[in-house]
Enzyme design. Structure first.
Site, PDB file in Angstrom:
ATOM      1  N   GLY A 151      -7.262 -24.319  47.713  1.00 44.50           N
ATOM      2  CA  GLY A 151      -7.368 -23.203  46.776  1.00 44.50           C
ATOM      3  C   GLY A 151      -7.103 -21.872  47.468  1.00 44.50           C
ATOM      4  CB  ILE A 175     -14.821 -26.265  55.743  1.00 48.12           C
ATOM      5  CG1 ILE A 175     -15.095 -26.696  54.302  1.00 48.12           C
ATOM      6  CG2 ILE A 175     -15.962 -26.662  56.652  1.00 48.12           C
ATOM      7  CD1 ILE A 175     -15.262 -28.208  54.122  1.00 48.12           C
ATOM      8  CD  GLU A 189     -11.271 -22.727  60.955  1.00 44.79           C
ATOM      9  OE1 GLU A 189     -11.762 -22.328  62.004  1.00 44.79           O
ATOM     10  OE2 GLU A 189     -11.489 -23.865  60.497  1.00 44.79           O
ATOM     11  CE  LYS A 198      -6.037 -31.319  54.591  1.00 44.37           C
ATOM     12  NZ  LYS A 198      -6.508 -31.529  53.213  1.00 44.37           N
ATOM     13  CD  GLU A 234      -0.667 -29.725  48.130  1.00 48.55           C
ATOM     14  OE1 GLU A 234       0.244 -28.888  48.049  1.00 48.55           O
ATOM     15  OE2 GLU A 234      -1.828 -29.432  48.474  1.00 48.55           O
TER      16      GLU A 234
HETATM   17  N1  HSE Z   1      -3.883 -31.161  48.632  1.00 49.61           N
HETATM   18  C1  HSE Z   1      -4.977 -31.056  49.556  1.00 49.61           C
HETATM   19  C2  HSE Z   1      -6.219 -31.669  48.932  1.00 49.61           C
HETATM   20  C3  HSE Z   1      -5.291 -29.655  49.980  1.00 49.61           C
HETATM   21  O1  HSE Z   1      -6.166 -32.192  47.840  1.00 49.61           O
HETATM   22  O2  HSE Z   1      -7.257 -31.658  49.592  1.00 49.61           O
HETATM   23  C4  HSE Z   1      -4.341 -29.157  50.987  1.00 49.61           C
HETATM   24  O3  HSE Z   1      -4.344 -29.948  52.127  1.00 49.61           O
END
Ligand code: HSE
Length: 434
Positions: A307, A140, A133, A209, A194
């Site tokens: 986060g 979310i 998840e 994703k 990152e």
């Molecule tokens: N670095 C990603 C973002 C979060 O900025 O959405 C982790 O996948």
């Protein structure tokens, strides 16, 4: 499971790992009550790289080890949480856990998107689930929404803003008129990007994703090598301004669309979206995913995509899921051997194309005639006079084009590029109507 209190092993105790520890400390009792006792858990091993690093949160020193494999091998650990990232060591750790029958919880989207085929095969073979998840859109609950809540639907489309860093950068370029390097620096200073921002800005974090969402929605593992991905690095303030003049915002959109012929269209790229579309108001580092099911219609999931709290919240939800494991609950396993993806050249949308041209009579006609030859219709043009330089020799000429297959547009643009009026390569954005 051998004990009534389940033993958790954490591989990695950075932002998310320590967040998981914190939630279990704070809400362990609540979780136990809500799961009618089936999800009583305690952390029994924590693997870190450096034991001397000072850590908040009160995890006892005796839980820590620098030997990663201890979180798998410790007989008191029954569920393994992988939060170290990367695709090599993490792969070995997860594979080892599955092989000894320990369910795995991970937030590692790159690993699952690139090596999911190997891991899900081991998961199937060992009848041991992988939960993820936290891998998509942070806090979310989108994986469980797709797998459980929307299980009675064919998923017609998924449209997501699923990289917060890119969304933040594009918003700052739009609202504050910043250039890409300045907006990126701001995102880094604020800790959004990152440490290595490459995957954030080149589109691959979002694409990973989208691959996971698409695989769940359509049942076969989407091969990342066949996915079209463009990042935001080349987006200019000029195109963002022209987008705004024309009623659009520029968003890094990830789309998974089921074609009527059974093929799946999947792509991630900066796109024009009407200012009135609900996804246009997803600002800053927030994420949103709009899913259209054939019976549910459209649902919108909005929240924090990264986060400590949001991501740890998703990891904990998977721990509860893992604690409730039974042979019939394997989380996600592909149930089709393959499916077919739509070739990017066959995908059709409307387009914004900006040509930088020498300002001479007939240039619009020259470009338009090439487009017409390729049966591409023009729905509008935009070429504001530069008020500071009205007699410039060069102008920016925007064409808004009717929907046509991307391959046809590429052929037409290759021909336009041979015209002597062009001073640089055309800039193309898709206009998504969703
Ligand atoms: N670095 C990603 C973002 C979060 O900025 O959405 C982790 O996948």
């Amino acid at each position: 499971m051998s004990c009534s209190v389940l033993g958790i092993g954490l591989a990695g105790f950075g932002t998310v790992g320590s967040g998981v520890w914190g939630i279990l400390e704070e809400h362990g009792g609540l979780i136990e009550s809500r799961s009618q006792g089936s999800a009583a858990m305690e952390v029994r091993k924590i693997a870190v790289r450096d034991l001397s690093k000072k850590r908040e949160g009160g995890a006892p020193a005796e839980l820590f080890t620098t030997n990663l494999m201890e979180v798998v091998e410790d007989p008191l650990v029954e569920i393994v949480v992988e939060l170290i990232g990367g695709t090599e060591v993490a792969f070995n750790l997860i594979a080892a856990a599955l092989k000894v029958g320990k369910p795995v919880v991970t937030g590692n989207k790159a690993l699952l998107a690139e090596r999911g085929a190997e891991l899900f095969a081991i998961s199937k073979e060992t009848n041991t689930p992988i939960y993820f998840e936290a891998a998509v859109a942070g806090g979310i609950p989108i994986i469980k929404a797709l797998q459980q809540s929307l299980v009675g639907n064919q998923i017609e489309s998924i449209a997501g803003i699923i990289n917060g860093t890119s969304n933040y950068i594009l918003q700052r370029m739009t609202e504050a008129g910043l250039g890409y390097p300045e907006a990126l620096k701001e995102a880094k200073d604020l800790g959004y990007a990152e440490a290595d921002e490459t995957l954030d800005v080149n589109g691959w974090d979002a694409a990973h994703k989208a691959i996971l969402l698409g695989s769940i929605a359509h049942g076969f593992l989407i091969n990342y090598k066949n996915v079209y991905v463009r990042g935001i690095e080349k987006v200019t303030p000029l195109d963002i301004k022209f987008a705004s003049d024309l009623g659009y915002v520029v968003k890094l959109l990830s789309l998974v669309i089921a074609n009527k012929d059974g093929r799946v269209e999947i792509r991630t790229q900066p796109s024009f979206l009407s200012k009135t579309h609900i996804l246009a108001s997803v600002h800053g580092v927030f994420n949103a995913v709009a899913i259209k099911g054939d019976h549910s219609g459209e649902s919108l999931f909005y929240g924090r995509g990264a986060g400590q709290g949001p991501t740890a919240s998703s990891v904990v939800s998977d721990l509860v899921e893992a604690a409730r494991i039974s042979e019939t609950n394997m989380g996600f396993l592909p149930y089709k051997e393959h499916g077919s993806l739509v070739d990017i050249d066959d995908t059709a949308t409307s387009y914004y194309v900006r040509f930088s041209v020498t300002d001479r009579p007939g240039v619009i006609a020259d470009i338009a005639s090439v487009l017409a030859k390729h049966k591409i219709g023009i729905s509008g043009t935009h070429s504001p006079v530069d008020a500071d330089n009205p007699d410039a020799d060069f102008v920016e000429m925007v064409f808004l084009l009717h929907s046509c297959p991307f391959g046809r547009l590429k052929q037409a643009l290759a021909e336009v590029e041979n015209l002597d009026c062009l001073t640089s390569r055309p800039v193309v954005f898709r206009i998504e109507t969703l």
